[in-house]
Design an enzyme around this catalytic site. Structure first.
Site, PDB file in Angstrom:
ATOM      1  N   ARG A 125     -18.839   3.362  14.696  1.00 52.01           N
ATOM      2  CA  ARG A 125     -17.792   2.811  13.535  1.00 52.01           C
ATOM      3  C   ARG A 125     -16.357   3.082  14.059  1.00 52.01           C
ATOM      4  NH1 ARG A 125     -19.550   3.199   7.275  1.00 52.01           N
ATOM      5  NH2 ARG A 125     -17.769   2.277   6.564  1.00 52.01           N
ATOM      6  N   HIS A 170      -5.499   1.769  14.370  1.00 51.29           N
ATOM      7  CA  HIS A 170      -5.061   2.557  13.372  1.00 51.29           C
ATOM      8  C   HIS A 170      -4.600   4.005  13.686  1.00 51.29           C
ATOM      9  CE1 HIS A 170      -7.367  -0.470  10.840  1.00 51.29           C
ATOM     10  NE2 HIS A 170      -6.952   0.338   9.853  1.00 51.29           N
TER      11      HIS A 170
HETATM   12  N1  LIG Z   1     -13.467   2.463   1.923  1.00 47.17           N
HETATM   13  C1  LIG Z   1     -12.871   1.710   2.875  1.00 47.17           C
HETATM   14  O1  LIG Z   1     -13.702   1.664   3.895  1.00 47.17           O
HETATM   15  C2  LIG Z   1     -11.639   1.266   2.840  1.00 47.17           C
HETATM   16  C3  LIG Z   1     -11.055   0.649   3.963  1.00 47.17           C
HETATM   17  C4  LIG Z   1     -10.025   0.298   4.260  1.00 47.17           C
HETATM   18  C5  LIG Z   1      -8.792   0.577   2.918  1.00 47.17           C
HETATM   19  N2  LIG Z   1      -9.487   1.348   2.049  1.00 47.17           N
HETATM   20  C6  LIG Z   1      -8.696   1.951   0.855  1.00 47.17           C
HETATM   21  O2  LIG Z   1      -8.333   0.556  -0.031  1.00 47.17           O
HETATM   22  C7  LIG Z   1      -7.003   0.727  -0.486  1.00 47.17           C
HETATM   23  C8  LIG Z   1      -6.175  -0.215  -0.396  1.00 47.17           C
HETATM   24  O3  LIG Z   1      -6.670  -1.307  -0.902  1.00 47.17           O
HETATM   25  P1  LIG Z   1      -5.953  -2.731  -1.303  1.00 47.17           P
HETATM   26  O4  LIG Z   1      -4.968  -3.096   0.031  1.00 47.17           O
HETATM   27  O5  LIG Z   1      -6.919  -3.833  -1.753  1.00 47.17           O
HETATM   28  O6  LIG Z   1      -4.773  -2.428  -2.533  1.00 47.17           O
HETATM   29  P2  LIG Z   1      -4.809  -2.479  -4.017  1.00 47.17           P
HETATM   30  O7  LIG Z   1      -6.294  -2.099  -4.542  1.00 47.17           O
HETATM   31  O8  LIG Z   1      -3.802  -1.328  -4.387  1.00 47.17           O
HETATM   32  O9  LIG Z   1      -4.458  -3.713  -4.383  1.00 47.17           O
HETATM   33  C9  LIG Z   1      -3.156  -4.184  -3.955  1.00 47.17           C
HETATM   34  C10 LIG Z   1      -2.285  -4.927  -5.368  1.00 47.17           C
HETATM   35  O10 LIG Z   1      -3.015  -6.034  -5.552  1.00 47.17           O
HETATM   36  C11 LIG Z   1      -3.262  -6.202  -7.109  1.00 47.17           C
HETATM   37  N3  LIG Z   1      -4.470  -7.261  -7.047  1.00 47.17           N
HETATM   38  C12 LIG Z   1      -5.792  -7.042  -6.663  1.00 47.17           C
HETATM   39  N4  LIG Z   1      -6.500  -8.303  -6.701  1.00 47.17           N
HETATM   40  C13 LIG Z   1      -5.686  -9.060  -7.210  1.00 47.17           C
HETATM   41  C14 LIG Z   1      -5.706 -10.491  -7.355  1.00 47.17           C
HETATM   42  N5  LIG Z   1      -6.839 -11.041  -7.108  1.00 47.17           N
HETATM   43  N6  LIG Z   1      -4.643 -11.284  -7.837  1.00 47.17           N
HETATM   44  C15 LIG Z   1      -3.306 -10.363  -7.910  1.00 47.17           C
HETATM   45  N7  LIG Z   1      -3.325  -9.103  -7.790  1.00 47.17           N
HETATM   46  C16 LIG Z   1      -4.142  -8.377  -7.506  1.00 47.17           C
HETATM   47  C17 LIG Z   1      -3.520  -4.849  -7.422  1.00 47.17           C
HETATM   48  O11 LIG Z   1      -3.270  -4.782  -8.946  1.00 47.17           O
HETATM   49  C18 LIG Z   1      -2.652  -4.136  -6.711  1.00 47.17           C
HETATM   50  O12 LIG Z   1      -1.300  -3.989  -7.358  1.00 47.17           O
HETATM   51  C19 LIG Z   1      -6.467   2.246   0.213  1.00 47.17           C
HETATM   52  O13 LIG Z   1      -6.724   3.322  -0.824  1.00 47.17           O
HETATM   53  C20 LIG Z   1      -7.250   2.353   1.317  1.00 47.17           C
HETATM   54  O14 LIG Z   1      -7.392   3.685   1.538  1.00 47.17           O
HETATM   55  C21 LIG Z   1     -10.821   1.710   1.966  1.00 47.17           C
HETATM   56 ZN   LIG Z   2      -7.392  -0.385   7.606  1.00 45.05          ZN
END
Ligand SMILES: NC(=O)c1ccc[n+]([C@@H]2O[C@H](COP(=O)([O-])OP(=O)(O)OC[C@H]3O[C@@H](n4cnc5c(N)ncnc54)[C@H](O)[C@@H]3O)[C@@H](O)[C@H]2O)c1
Ligand SMILES: [Zn+2]
Length: 348
Positions: free
Chosen positions: A226, A233
């Site tokens: 994984r 990264h």
């Molecule tokens: N669990 C995992 O395997 C995993 C993998 C990668 C990242 N992550 C986590 O994910 C997070 C980042 O996620 P992200 O990049 O999605 O960020 P996010 O959830 O903060 O979303 C980014 C922005 O987009 C907005 N948004 C969301 N959907 C929208 C839409 N359809 N239209 C307009 N605006 C929209 C949100 O309100 C936010 O302001 C981090 O905390 C990271 O640690 C987790």
């Molecule tokens: Zn990533």
């Protein structure tokens, strides 16, 4: 429509569609109790807060809204979510729906995994990053003061429903953020091609998730392969921290992949032709690939990382596109290779 089955500690289906027309058929049979909690952020709430209401007319629906952004992925909001579930009498028969990007997905997943030791979780990702990466695989988390994602669980959802229609409102910056991960998949498997990246559609998301699914099925808890998903990264996270998280994750991973290519070139003696194909891929996300941080600071950040083993790290290197492997490298060797790469510019 595309579908994928994930056979991990829980077996579940991923549906990838261009709208919500399959939501009833694919998701409703899994929603058994009388109550549903839709967890989202304030921005997604504005756009799509009511999008799922029609499907749950016969249920009691509560909405738990957190502020948009990474800062919300904290213990206070986690408590807010599980207290709301408790105060509204949620039982293990009821359902949590994570409607949002990775922030909502991670915190709602963590809440669902711990509330009454586990309640049904449905992931409905709304960002490209969440669609191709965070909604699948079962990593949940909140951030602590000491660092990101330090508290979490492995907890697979009961289903994932990707509606690419949600991407219409996603700002370009967030599309580019997700593209960092899409390009990563093109390094891990030759099923994602450079040409595919021009069109962000259900077919591309399917290809990305198939790669992630295959890896997660082999190594759900990240004790082996994984870690391949960490391509780009090691240096990417270092740059993210050095920028004080001002640069987006995807933008940092894109820069991190440049270093991963340059380090791979030095480990394996890759030909200029192979490296040129890799660079062509790297530029397809239109990220700014200049780094701005020196080898010493990058090495210092890698040394501080929780994924370090003594003076070495498990680094994901590529022999060719689609041929990635995990190699143990000394951080001092990474530093030397980055310096060598920096010096190659100075000779121009
Ligand atoms: N669990 C995992 O395997 C995993 C993998 C990668 C990242 N992550 C986590 O994910 C997070 C980042 O996620 P992200 O990049 O999605 O960020 P996010 O959830 O903060 O979303 C980014 C922005 O987009 C907005 N948004 C969301 N959907 C929208 C839409 N359809 N239209 C307009 N605006 C929209 C949100 O309100 C936010 O302001 C981090 O905390 C990271 O640690 C987790
Ligand atoms: Zn990533």
């Amino acid at each position: 429509m595309y579908e994928l089955k994930v056979r991990a500690s829980k077996t579940y289906d991923i549906t990838i569609a261009e709208d919500l027309s399959l939501f009833s058929e694919r998701i409703l049979p899994l929603v058994k109790g009388a109550s549903v909690a839709i967890i989202t952020d304030d921005k997604v709430m504005g756009f799509y807060g009511g999008a799922l209401d029609g499907f749950f007319a016969a249920k009691r629906v509560i909405k738990i809204v957190i502020k948009r952004g990474e800062k919300s992925k904290n213990a206070t909001n986690y408590l807010k979510i599980i207290n709301a579930l408790a105060e509204n009498g949620f039982t293990r028969a009821d359902t949590v729906i994570a409607l949002g990007g990775g922030v909502v997905g991670d915190i709602a997943g963590f809440a669902a995994s711990t509330y009454m030791r586990g309640i049904t979780l449905i992931a409905v990702p709304t960002t490209l990053l969440a669609m191709v990466d965070s909604s699948v695989g079962g990593k949940t988390a909140i951030d602590l003061k000491a660092g990101k994602n330090l508290c979490g669980t492995f907890y697979q959802p009961s289903a994932v429903y990707v509606n690419t229609g949600f991407l219409k409102t996603l700002p370009v910056k967030e599309i580019k953020n997700g593209l960092g991960e899409v390009i990563k998949y093109a390094f891990l498997s030759d099923t994602v091609k450079r040409e595919d990246i021009r069109d962000i559609n259900a077919a591309l998301i399917y290809k990305c998730l198939k790669i992630k699914r295959d890896i997660v099925e082999k190594d759900e808890k990240e004790s082996g392969c994984r870690a391949l998903l960490n391509f780009g990264h090691t240096v990417g996270h270092a740059i993210e921290k050095l920028s004080g998280y001002r640069l987006s994750h995807g933008a940092c991973v894109a820069r991190g992949m440049v270093y991963a290519v340059e380090i791979s070139r030095r480990i394996y003696g890759l030909s200029d032709e192979t490296v040129a194909r890799m660079y062509a891929l790297l530029t397809s996300g239109k990220h700014d690939l200049s780094c701005g941080y020196c080898a010493e600071s990058i090495a210092r950040q890698i040394t501080a990382d929780k994924k370090r083993y003594g003076d070495s790290v498990n680094f994901v290197a590529v022999k060719d596109l689609g041929k990635a492997e995990i190699v143990k490298i000394k951080i001092s060797d990474i530093e030397k290779m980055i310096k060598d790469y920096e010096n190659s510019f100075k000779s121009f």
